[in-house]
Structures are given as structure tokens and as C-alpha cells.
Design a protein around this motif. Sequence first.
Motif, short mmCIF file in Angstrom:
data_model
loop_
_atom_site.label_atom_id
_atom_site.label_comp_id
_atom_site.label_asym_id
_atom_site.label_seq_id
_atom_site.Cartn_x
_atom_site.Cartn_y
_atom_site.Cartn_z
N ALA A 172 37.47 -19.05 -3.14
CA ALA A 172 36.14 -20.68 -3.47
C ALA A 172 37.04 -21.70 -3.19
O ALA A 172 36.02 -22.52 -2.79
CB ALA A 172 36.65 -20.31 -5.13
N LEU A 173 38.39 -22.00 -3.70
CA LEU A 173 39.54 -23.40 -2.60
C LEU A 173 38.88 -23.20 -1.45
O LEU A 173 39.01 -24.40 -0.93
CB LEU A 173 40.45 -23.15 -3.37
N LEU A 174 39.02 -22.17 -0.65
CA LEU A 174 38.66 -22.20 1.14
C LEU A 174 37.79 -22.30 0.79
O LEU A 174 37.80 -23.49 2.26
CB LEU A 174 39.85 -20.96 1.51
N LYS A 175 36.35 -21.97 1.16
CA LYS A 175 35.52 -22.55 1.32
C LYS A 175 35.03 -23.67 0.44
O LYS A 175 34.64 -24.44 2.46
CB LYS A 175 34.37 -21.10 0.33
N ASN A 176 35.16 -24.54 -0.61
CA ASN A 176 35.09 -25.95 -0.42
C ASN A 176 35.66 -25.96 0.65
O ASN A 176 34.99 -27.48 1.25
CB ASN A 176 35.52 -25.82 -1.70
N SER A 177 37.20 -26.36 0.85
CA SER A 177 37.47 -26.76 1.97
C SER A 177 37.34 -26.74 3.81
O SER A 177 37.47 -27.73 4.20
CB SER A 177 39.34 -26.15 1.63
N GLU A 178 36.74 -25.51 3.89
CA GLU A 178 36.03 -25.63 4.94
C GLU A 178 34.94 -25.94 4.92
O GLU A 178 34.41 -26.57 6.10
CB GLU A 178 36.24 -24.46 5.52
N ARG A 179 33.90 -26.31 4.00
CA ARG A 179 33.00 -26.94 4.24
C ARG A 179 33.06 -28.67 4.21
O ARG A 179 32.14 -28.76 5.06
CB ARG A 179 31.97 -26.36 3.55
N ARG A 180 33.77 -28.50 3.62
CA ARG A 180 33.97 -30.18 3.65
C ARG A 180 34.64 -30.93 5.35
O ARG A 180 34.48 -31.89 5.99
CB ARG A 180 35.03 -30.67 2.90
N ALA A 181 35.33 -29.83 5.68
CA ALA A 181 36.23 -29.84 6.65
C ALA A 181 34.52 -29.69 7.85
O ALA A 181 34.92 -30.60 9.10
CB ALA A 181 37.48 -29.09 7.33
N GLU A 182 34.10 -28.99 7.93
CA GLU A 182 33.24 -28.57 8.27
C GLU A 182 31.98 -30.24 8.67
O GLU A 182 31.58 -30.03 10.00
CB GLU A 182 32.05 -27.62 8.26
N HIS A 183 31.93 -30.51 7.68
CA HIS A 183 30.76 -31.63 8.06
C HIS A 183 31.43 -32.35 8.23
O HIS A 183 30.79 -33.50 9.16
CB HIS A 183 30.42 -31.63 6.34
N ALA A 184 32.37 -32.64 8.28
CA ALA A 184 32.97 -34.15 8.59
C ALA A 184 33.73 -34.46 9.98
O ALA A 184 33.05 -35.13 10.77
CB ALA A 184 34.38 -34.61 7.57
N ILE A 185 33.34 -32.78 11.21
CA ILE A 185 33.64 -32.84 11.90
C ILE A 185 32.69 -33.00 12.52
O ILE A 185 31.89 -33.66 13.46
CB ILE A 185 34.54 -31.52 12.91
N GLN A 186 31.07 -32.65 12.08
CA GLN A 186 29.74 -32.73 12.83
C GLN A 186 29.53 -33.92 12.54
O GLN A 186 28.84 -34.40 13.74
CB GLN A 186 28.91 -32.23 11.39
N ARG A 187 29.87 -34.99 11.67
CA ARG A 187 29.38 -36.60 11.60
C ARG A 187 29.88 -37.18 12.66
O ARG A 187 29.10 -38.06 13.07
CB ARG A 187 30.06 -36.72 10.24
N LYS A 188 31.42 -36.55 12.63
CA LYS A 188 32.02 -37.72 14.35
C LYS A 188 31.55 -36.95 15.56
O LYS A 188 31.38 -37.98 16.29
CB LYS A 188 33.66 -36.80 13.39
N LEU A 189 31.03 -35.84 15.31
CA LEU A 189 30.67 -35.44 17.18
C LEU A 189 28.99 -36.39 16.88
O LEU A 189 28.60 -36.41 17.84
CB LEU A 189 30.43 -33.82 16.54
N ASP A 190 28.30 -35.87 16.03
CA ASP A 190 26.89 -37.13 15.95
C ASP A 190 26.88 -38.42 16.01
O ASP A 190 26.47 -38.79 16.65
CB ASP A 190 26.12 -36.62 14.70
N ALA A 191 28.01 -38.59 15.39
CA ALA A 191 28.55 -39.90 15.95
C ALA A 191 29.27 -40.42 17.04
O ALA A 191 28.50 -41.71 17.71
CB ALA A 191 29.88 -41.00 14.87
N ILE A 192 29.65 -39.56 17.80
CA ILE A 192 30.12 -39.14 19.44
C ILE A 192 29.31 -39.42 20.50
O ILE A 192 29.70 -40.54 20.87
CB ILE A 192 31.73 -38.23 19.14
N ALA A 193 28.67 -38.75 20.20
CA ALA A 193 26.87 -38.30 21.12
C ALA A 193 25.89 -40.04 20.55
O ALA A 193 25.64 -40.27 21.96
CB ALA A 193 26.05 -36.99 20.63
N ALA A 194 25.94 -40.08 19.81
CA ALA A 194 24.67 -41.59 19.13
C ALA A 194 25.92 -42.54 19.90
O ALA A 194 25.00 -43.62 20.68
CB ALA A 194 24.51 -41.99 17.98
N ALA A 195 27.00 -43.10 19.91
CA ALA A 195 27.43 -44.12 20.64
C ALA A 195 27.90 -43.89 22.34
O ALA A 195 27.78 -45.02 22.51
CB ALA A 195 29.14 -43.98 20.03
N LEU A 196 28.13 -42.76 22.82
CA LEU A 196 28.23 -42.59 23.82
C LEU A 196 26.53 -42.69 24.62
O LEU A 196 26.73 -43.48 25.87
CB LEU A 196 28.43 -40.91 24.33
#
Length: 122
Positions: free
Chosen positions: A73-97
Motif C-alpha cells: 500500500a505504501l509503495l503504491k502511494n509513493s509510486e502514484r505520487r511520483a508518477e503524477h509529479a513526473i507527468q506534471r513536469k513533462l506537461d510543463a516542459i512541453a508547454a514551455a517549449l
Amino acid sequence: MTFQHPSDRDGDRRGWFSRLAENASNFTSSPAFFGFCLVLVAVVITTHAIKLPIEWLMLTGETMTAVTLLLLALLKNSERRAEHAIQRKLDAIAAALLEIQEREPGEAVRSLQEAIRMEEET
């Protein structure tokens, strides 16, 4: 009960489960927890080796199962948080580019700067 993404549940503030999950994640990646797991595995092996009654075997096995379930349960929670943070960063990079390509830095560049700062918060 909510079925939102873990990083969306608490908004800008982190809830008690988010804090607990992060602290538990930090602890479970420590040498102390590894030592605890080694001791737990040694206890299970010992109970089998010295042929203790079935009740003891079940107790050690159920303890291992409970620890495994909590870690999952803890691993899945951490995984989902990291996944969401990475996706937000990728979206922001694409928009900034795109904004840079159009030579009009604006909201996307600010969003990218905010996404980069998320790393410091998590």
C-alpha cells in the motif's frame, strides 16, 4: 472515501496519510528496516527449522503477510505520487517549449518553474 489520484486528494496541503506514507517510505528504505526484515525472515526460518507448533508457524507467516501488505500500500502511494509529479513536469516542459518556439514565454514557463519546485516539496 475518494478515488482521486493521491496527489490530488489533499490539494496544496498534504494530509495525514500523505505524511504517514512519506515517513513510512523513508523508514522502509533505511538500514534499520532492512535489519528488521532480516530478523523477521530469520524468525520464520527458525520456527520451521526447530519444528515449532503450527500456531507459531502461522503467526510468523501471518506477520510476514501483514508487513508485505502494508508495504504494498505504501509503495503504491509513493509510486502514484511520483508518477503524477513526473507527468506534471513533462506537461510543463512541453508547454514551455511551445511558448519558447513561439517566442512568447508566459504561463507555461511559470508552470514549468512551479513544477520544478515540486521536487523540493516531495
